[in-house]
Design a protein around this motif. Structure first.
Motif, mmCIF file in Angstrom:
data_model
loop_
_atom_site.group_PDB
_atom_site.id
_atom_site.type_symbol
_atom_site.label_atom_id
_atom_site.label_comp_id
_atom_site.label_asym_id
_atom_site.label_seq_id
_atom_site.Cartn_x
_atom_site.Cartn_y
_atom_site.Cartn_z
ATOM 1 N N ALA A 3 45.433 31.588 36.713
ATOM 2 C CA ALA A 3 46.362 32.706 36.542
ATOM 3 C C ALA A 3 45.591 34.004 36.367
ATOM 4 C CB ALA A 3 47.272 32.455 35.341
ATOM 5 N N LEU A 4 44.502 33.974 35.593
ATOM 6 C CA LEU A 4 43.692 35.165 35.383
ATOM 7 C C LEU A 4 43.115 35.686 36.698
ATOM 8 C CD1 LEU A 4 42.460 37.035 33.126
ATOM 9 C CD2 LEU A 4 40.429 35.591 33.318
ATOM 10 N N GLU A 5 42.549 34.813 37.500
ATOM 11 C CA GLU A 5 42.000 35.219 38.796
ATOM 12 C C GLU A 5 43.083 35.809 39.693
ATOM 13 O OE1 GLU A 5 38.402 31.953 39.364
ATOM 14 O OE2 GLU A 5 40.466 31.351 39.800
ATOM 15 N N THR A 6 44.268 35.226 39.638
ATOM 16 C CA THR A 6 45.373 35.693 40.470
ATOM 17 C C THR A 6 45.871 37.056 40.019
ATOM 18 O OG1 THR A 6 45.994 33.395 40.882
ATOM 19 C CG2 THR A 6 47.639 35.079 41.387
ATOM 20 N N VAL A 7 45.956 37.263 38.723
ATOM 21 C CA VAL A 7 46.379 38.571 38.194
ATOM 22 C C VAL A 7 45.402 39.659 38.632
ATOM 23 C CG1 VAL A 7 46.561 39.914 36.059
ATOM 24 C CG2 VAL A 7 47.718 37.717 36.253
ATOM 25 N N VAL A 8 44.119 39.374 38.525
ATOM 26 C CA VAL A 8 43.116 40.363 38.919
ATOM 27 C C VAL A 8 43.253 40.684 40.408
ATOM 28 C CG1 VAL A 8 40.631 40.796 39.189
ATOM 29 C CG2 VAL A 8 41.512 39.798 37.070
ATOM 30 N N LEU A 9 43.445 39.673 41.231
ATOM 31 C CA LEU A 9 43.632 39.907 42.662
ATOM 32 C C LEU A 9 44.866 40.756 42.929
ATOM 33 C CD1 LEU A 9 42.873 39.447 45.636
ATOM 34 C CD2 LEU A 9 44.300 37.369 45.545
ATOM 35 N N ALA A 10 45.977 40.433 42.284
ATOM 36 C CA ALA A 10 47.220 41.183 42.506
ATOM 37 C C ALA A 10 47.056 42.652 42.127
ATOM 38 C CB ALA A 10 48.372 40.550 41.711
ATOM 39 N N VAL A 11 46.447 42.906 40.983
ATOM 40 C CA VAL A 11 46.251 44.294 40.552
ATOM 41 C C VAL A 11 45.280 45.004 41.490
ATOM 42 C CG1 VAL A 11 45.420 45.793 38.702
ATOM 43 C CG2 VAL A 11 46.861 43.819 38.157
ATOM 44 N N GLU A 12 44.231 44.310 41.899
ATOM 45 C CA GLU A 12 43.279 44.914 42.836
ATOM 46 C C GLU A 12 43.978 45.288 44.149
ATOM 47 O OE1 GLU A 12 38.761 44.016 44.067
ATOM 48 O OE2 GLU A 12 40.143 42.389 44.542
ATOM 49 N N MET A 13 44.854 44.447 44.622
ATOM 50 C CA MET A 13 45.593 44.747 45.850
ATOM 51 C C MET A 13 46.496 45.967 45.660
ATOM 52 S SD MET A 13 46.414 40.897 47.222
ATOM 53 C CE MET A 13 47.021 41.388 48.841
ATOM 54 N N LEU A 14 47.112 46.087 44.495
ATOM 55 C CA LEU A 14 47.911 47.280 44.199
ATOM 56 C C LEU A 14 47.018 48.515 44.125
ATOM 57 C CD1 LEU A 14 50.291 45.722 41.551
ATOM 58 C CD2 LEU A 14 51.008 46.685 43.754
ATOM 59 N N GLU A 15 45.843 48.368 43.510
ATOM 60 C CA GLU A 15 44.904 49.492 43.422
ATOM 61 C C GLU A 15 44.405 49.920 44.798
ATOM 62 O OE1 GLU A 15 42.887 48.679 39.024
ATOM 63 O OE2 GLU A 15 41.878 47.915 40.811
ATOM 64 N N ASN A 16 44.354 49.001 45.739
ATOM 65 C CA ASN A 16 43.857 49.298 47.079
ATOM 66 C C ASN A 16 44.930 49.824 48.022
ATOM 67 O OD1 ASN A 16 41.289 48.550 46.362
ATOM 68 N ND2 ASN A 16 41.457 46.481 47.184
ATOM 69 N N ASP A 17 46.148 49.919 47.553
ATOM 70 C CA ASP A 17 47.256 50.400 48.383
ATOM 71 C C ASP A 17 47.615 51.826 47.969
ATOM 72 O OD1 ASP A 17 49.758 50.954 49.564
ATOM 73 O OD2 ASP A 17 50.251 48.824 49.611
ATOM 74 N N PRO A 18 47.469 52.792 48.867
ATOM 75 C CA PRO A 18 47.738 54.192 48.498
ATOM 76 C C PRO A 18 49.201 54.491 48.183
ATOM 77 C CG PRO A 18 47.303 54.016 50.848
ATOM 78 C CD PRO A 18 47.025 52.655 50.251
ATOM 79 N N LEU A 19 50.095 53.539 48.415
ATOM 80 C CA LEU A 19 51.507 53.753 48.104
ATOM 81 C C LEU A 19 51.792 53.728 46.607
ATOM 82 C CD1 LEU A 19 53.184 51.548 50.850
ATOM 83 C CD2 LEU A 19 53.246 54.055 50.699
#
Length: 139
Positions: free
Chosen positions: A43-59
């Motif tokens: 779950a921790l690895e998945t949360v980090v990935l999800a937030v990173e994907m949000l951080e990488n999206d300029p929207l």
């Protein structure tokens, strides 16, 4: 297993329908990818990935999409909690980094788990986190 994400909270009243739809599609895409990732990761690895994907999206108002503040600077914050180890860490008002969530994740390994501004940036540089890429388009 369930996974819930959100793209932040701010007034959408002046946002056009095309941008609103793009945000919804991006959230669906991130959710789909992260749910698949969760099948073989913690779950921790998945949360980090999800937030990173949000951080990488300029929207979204995170990472490369962060709002420029009145003084012309971008300051970001990120935090993470691990339910298994009961650890918490975060960075506050960090500048010039691509993914604050990755720095918060790294801080889980240390005693000082919340760092702000210059202390957070120094920690990021000491641990070789990349500088913010100015070629990435911002809102």
């Amino acid at each position: 297993m369930k996974l819930i994400i959100h793209g932040g909270f701010f007034s959408e009243s002046s946002t056009n329908s095309t941008t609103k739809l793009a945000k919804q599609e991006s959230l669906k895409n991130i959710l789909t990818q992260c749910y698949a990732y969760l099948q073989n990761h913690t779950a921790l690895e998945t949360v980090v990935l999800a937030v990173e994907m949000l951080e990488n999206d300029p929207l979204f108002n995170a990472g490369i999409g962060s709002q420029i503040q009145n003084d012309g600077k971008i300051r970001m914050s990120a935090s993470i909690m691990d339910g298994e180890t009961k650890k918490f860490s975060g960075v506050i008002n960090i500048e010039d980094v691509e993914n604050p969530i990755r720095i918060a994740e790294k801080l889980l390994e240390f005693d000082d788990r919340v760092l702000g501004a210059e202390g957070a940036l120094n920690f990021a540089r000491e641990h070789h986190f990349p500088k913010f890429n100015p070629e990435i388009p911002q809102r």
